[in-house]
Design a protein around this motif. Structure first.
Motif, PDB file in Angstrom:
ATOM      1  N   ALA A   1     -14.636  11.787  -1.858  1.00  0.00           N
ATOM      2  CA  ALA A   1     -15.627  10.736  -1.621  1.00  0.00           C
ATOM      3  C   ALA A   1     -16.058  10.036  -2.896  1.00  0.00           C
ATOM      4  O   ALA A   1     -16.396   8.846  -2.882  1.00  0.00           O
ATOM      5  N   THR A   2     -16.049  10.758  -4.032  1.00  0.00           N
ATOM      6  CA  THR A   2     -16.478  10.130  -5.284  1.00  0.00           C
ATOM      7  C   THR A   2     -15.476   9.094  -5.770  1.00  0.00           C
ATOM      8  O   THR A   2     -15.804   8.278  -6.633  1.00  0.00           O
ATOM      9  N   TRP A   3     -14.229   9.147  -5.259  1.00  0.00           N
ATOM     10  CA  TRP A   3     -13.209   8.162  -5.631  1.00  0.00           C
ATOM     11  C   TRP A   3     -13.013   7.122  -4.535  1.00  0.00           C
ATOM     12  O   TRP A   3     -12.094   6.301  -4.625  1.00  0.00           O
ATOM     13  N   SER A   4     -13.857   7.119  -3.538  1.00  0.00           N
ATOM     14  CA  SER A   4     -13.697   6.215  -2.410  1.00  0.00           C
ATOM     15  C   SER A   4     -13.653   4.756  -2.857  1.00  0.00           C
ATOM     16  O   SER A   4     -14.524   4.289  -3.588  1.00  0.00           O
ATOM     17  N   GLY A   5     -12.619   4.054  -2.441  1.00  0.00           N
ATOM     18  CA  GLY A   5     -12.506   2.636  -2.759  1.00  0.00           C
ATOM     19  C   GLY A   5     -11.947   2.311  -4.122  1.00  0.00           C
ATOM     20  O   GLY A   5     -11.788   1.137  -4.459  1.00  0.00           O
ATOM     21  N   VAL A   6     -11.651   3.334  -4.939  1.00  0.00           N
ATOM     22  CA  VAL A   6     -11.127   3.060  -6.286  1.00  0.00           C
ATOM     23  C   VAL A   6      -9.692   2.557  -6.226  1.00  0.00           C
ATOM     24  O   VAL A   6      -9.335   1.575  -6.869  1.00  0.00           O
ATOM     25  N   PHE A   7      -8.850   3.239  -5.442  1.00  0.00           N
ATOM     26  CA  PHE A   7      -7.434   2.896  -5.401  1.00  0.00           C
ATOM     27  C   PHE A   7      -7.112   2.029  -4.183  1.00  0.00           C
ATOM     28  O   PHE A   7      -7.441   2.372  -3.053  1.00  0.00           O
ATOM     29  N   ASP A   8      -6.447   0.912  -4.462  1.00  0.00           N
ATOM     30  CA  ASP A   8      -6.022   0.019  -3.384  1.00  0.00           C
ATOM     31  C   ASP A   8      -4.675   0.429  -2.799  1.00  0.00           C
ATOM     32  O   ASP A   8      -4.302  -0.034  -1.727  1.00  0.00           O
ATOM     33  N   GLY A   9      -3.944   1.261  -3.516  1.00  0.00           N
ATOM     34  CA  GLY A   9      -2.652   1.669  -2.996  1.00  0.00           C
ATOM     35  C   GLY A   9      -1.957   2.670  -3.893  1.00  0.00           C
ATOM     36  O   GLY A   9      -2.420   2.986  -4.990  1.00  0.00           O
ATOM     37  N   ILE A  10      -0.818   3.162  -3.393  1.00  0.00           N
ATOM     38  CA  ILE A  10      -0.019   4.164  -4.082  1.00  0.00           C
ATOM     39  C   ILE A  10       1.410   3.638  -4.244  1.00  0.00           C
ATOM     40  O   ILE A  10       1.986   3.078  -3.308  1.00  0.00           O
ATOM     41  N   GLN A  11       1.967   3.817  -5.432  1.00  0.00           N
ATOM     42  CA  GLN A  11       3.393   3.622  -5.676  1.00  0.00           C
ATOM     43  C   GLN A  11       3.982   5.032  -5.741  1.00  0.00           C
ATOM     44  O   GLN A  11       3.734   5.764  -6.699  1.00  0.00           O
ATOM     45  N   ALA A  12       4.736   5.428  -4.728  1.00  0.00           N
ATOM     46  CA  ALA A  12       5.093   6.827  -4.557  1.00  0.00           C
ATOM     47  C   ALA A  12       6.557   7.119  -4.868  1.00  0.00           C
ATOM     48  O   ALA A  12       7.466   6.421  -4.405  1.00  0.00           O
ATOM     49  N   PHE A  13       6.761   8.171  -5.667  1.00  0.00           N
ATOM     50  CA  PHE A  13       8.099   8.690  -5.952  1.00  0.00           C
ATOM     51  C   PHE A  13       8.396   9.778  -4.924  1.00  0.00           C
ATOM     52  O   PHE A  13       7.937  10.910  -5.055  1.00  0.00           O
ATOM     53  N   CYS A  14       9.152   9.416  -3.882  1.00  0.00           N
ATOM     54  CA  CYS A  14       9.365  10.322  -2.752  1.00  0.00           C
ATOM     55  C   CYS A  14      10.836  10.450  -2.386  1.00  0.00           C
ATOM     56  O   CYS A  14      11.184  10.629  -1.214  1.00  0.00           O
ATOM     57  N   GLY A  15      11.718  10.359  -3.375  1.00  0.00           N
ATOM     58  CA  GLY A  15      13.127  10.618  -3.126  1.00  0.00           C
ATOM     59  C   GLY A  15      13.925   9.457  -2.587  1.00  0.00           C
ATOM     60  O   GLY A  15      15.039   9.649  -2.084  1.00  0.00           O
ATOM     61  N   ALA A  16      13.404   8.224  -2.671  1.00  0.00           N
ATOM     62  CA  ALA A  16      14.153   7.048  -2.239  1.00  0.00           C
ATOM     63  C   ALA A  16      15.049   6.570  -3.375  1.00  0.00           C
ATOM     64  O   ALA A  16      14.634   6.534  -4.537  1.00  0.00           O
ATOM     65  N   SER A  17      16.277   6.197  -3.057  1.00  0.00           N
ATOM     66  CA  SER A  17      17.209   5.720  -4.085  1.00  0.00           C
ATOM     67  C   SER A  17      18.229   4.774  -3.468  1.00  0.00           C
ATOM     68  O   SER A  17      18.478   4.794  -2.249  1.00  0.00           O
ATOM     69  N   PHE A  18      18.804   3.950  -4.323  1.00  0.00           N
ATOM     70  CA  PHE A  18      19.885   3.072  -3.891  1.00  0.00           C
ATOM     71  C   PHE A  18      21.177   3.875  -3.748  1.00  0.00           C
ATOM     72  O   PHE A  18      21.467   4.738  -4.581  1.00  0.00           O
ATOM     73  N   ARG A  19      21.943   3.563  -2.735  1.00  0.00           N
ATOM     74  CA  ARG A  19      23.277   4.147  -2.642  1.00  0.00           C
ATOM     75  C   ARG A  19      24.148   3.548  -3.741  1.00  0.00           C
ATOM     76  O   ARG A  19      24.096   2.342  -4.005  1.00  0.00           O
ATOM     77  N   SER A  20      24.943   4.362  -4.386  1.00  0.00           N
ATOM     78  CA  SER A  20      25.765   3.891  -5.505  1.00  0.00           C
ATOM     79  C   SER A  20      26.819   2.884  -5.071  1.00  0.00           C
ATOM     80  O   SER A  20      27.264   2.059  -5.874  1.00  0.00           O
ATOM     81  N   ASP A  21      27.215   2.923  -3.766  1.00  0.00           N
ATOM     82  CA  ASP A  21      28.211   1.967  -3.286  1.00  0.00           C
ATOM     83  C   ASP A  21      27.591   0.636  -2.879  1.00  0.00           C
ATOM     84  O   ASP A  21      28.290  -0.283  -2.434  1.00  0.00           O
ATOM     85  N   GLY A  22      26.268   0.524  -3.014  1.00  0.00           N
ATOM     86  CA  GLY A  22      25.602  -0.735  -2.716  1.00  0.00           C
ATOM     87  C   GLY A  22      25.388  -1.016  -1.249  1.00  0.00           C
ATOM     88  O   GLY A  22      25.076  -2.155  -0.876  1.00  0.00           O
ATOM     89  N   LEU A  23      25.514  -0.013  -0.397  1.00  0.00           N
ATOM     90  CA  LEU A  23      25.467  -0.243   1.048  1.00  0.00           C
ATOM     91  C   LEU A  23      24.173   0.215   1.702  1.00  0.00           C
ATOM     92  O   LEU A  23      24.125   0.401   2.918  1.00  0.00           O
TER      93      LEU A  23
END
Length: 276
Positions: free
Chosen positions: A39-61
């Motif tokens: 509650a003490t941080w309520s409203g401080v952050f508008d969003g999250i940029q999350a590192f959750c295992g997403a990556s580009f396929r090396s073949d570009g597909l």
């Protein structure tokens, strides 16, 4: 990645001009969702940029997501939704196959965003230390970024990119192999000098300023000393359209309270001066 924060303003049509604060976070750190719910941080952050295992396929597909990494982010994702914060997934280096043929990856990104309930994507491409270290390669990369951003926008999704050493992008031959099993980033000429020591390349900042991207997240402002921070801050504010900029800060034990105060004061001073 350590916990980091970037701050920016929202100046799109219909939006307020209040400064926005977002945080980079990983699902492996339970402190992040707890902090969002505190509650003490309520409203401080508008969003999250999350590192959750997403990556580009090396073949570009397309884009792939590691199931275990995504599972570790479920609580972080839910905390963001519970507190009204946006949730953007971070992608790493963009393969050349994606740059030359972006459509399969863009289609995949839109499909995944709709399935997962994302608000957007964020690039963290440090392939050449900068996203690309030479002007021609940067032009090609920017073409991909603009196409990606436009198609995401048509589906109500956002695109940002964490960038560094943009001042080092020069119109020089590309020489990624400097021997000793070093990576292209380690061989890059874009990261071996201070911002003021490079010849100014106006096309780089023109491409950044005119891009369709929502936000450039400047990483040069969380490295090194306060003097380097100020040097980088000046370069970006003076040369890139301010309604595209977000300034990054890192939690670092070596920065004193005075150092942090100086950095935030500098950001605040620039915001008043430049209205961003």
């Amino acid at each position: 990645k350590r916990s980091r924060v970037w701050a920016a303003t929202q100046q799109h049509e219909g939006a307020s001009k209040s400064r926005r604060v977002m945080a980079w976070a990983t699902g492996s750190n339970p402190l992040a969702p707890n902090q969002l719910r505190n509650a003490t941080w309520s409203g401080v952050f508008d969003g999250i940029q999350a590192f959750c295992g997403a990556s580009f396929r090396s073949d570009g597909l397309g884009i792939e997501i590691d199931e275990a990494s995504w599972a570790s982010c479920v609580d972080l994702f839910q905390a963001a939704k519970d507190t009204g914060a946006e949730f953007h997934l971070v992608l790493g280096n963009v393969p050349d196959a994606v740059v030359s043929n972006p459509q399969p990856t863009i289609d995949s990104a839109i499909k995944l965003a709709m399935e997962l309930g994302l608000d957007g994507w964020s690039l963290d491409d440090e392939y050449d230390c900068a996203p690309r270290s030479t002007l021609q390669r940067f032009r090609d990369w920017m073409n991909f970024v603009d196409i990606f951003a436009s198609e995401l926008h048509s589906h109500g999704l956002a695109l940002s990119a964490a960038v560094q050493a943009m001042f080092g992008i020069q119109d020089v031959p590309y020489t990624p192999d400097c021997g000793g099993n070093k990576s292209a980033a380690e061989c890059s000429q874009a990261c071996d000098r201070l911002p003021s020591q490079y010849p100014f390349q106006p096309e780089v900042t023109e491409l950044m300023s005119n891009s369709r991207i929502d936000r450039w997240l400047v990483m040069d402002t969380y490295y090194f000393t306060t003097a380097r921070f100020l040097d980088a801050l000046d370069w970006y504010v003076e040369n890139v359209s301010n309604d595209r900029l977000g300034m990054a800060m890192m939690n670092r034990d070596d920065i004193t309270d005075d150092g942090l105060l100086a950095r935030f004061y500098a950001i605040h001073s620039k915001a008043e001066q430049m209205d961003w």
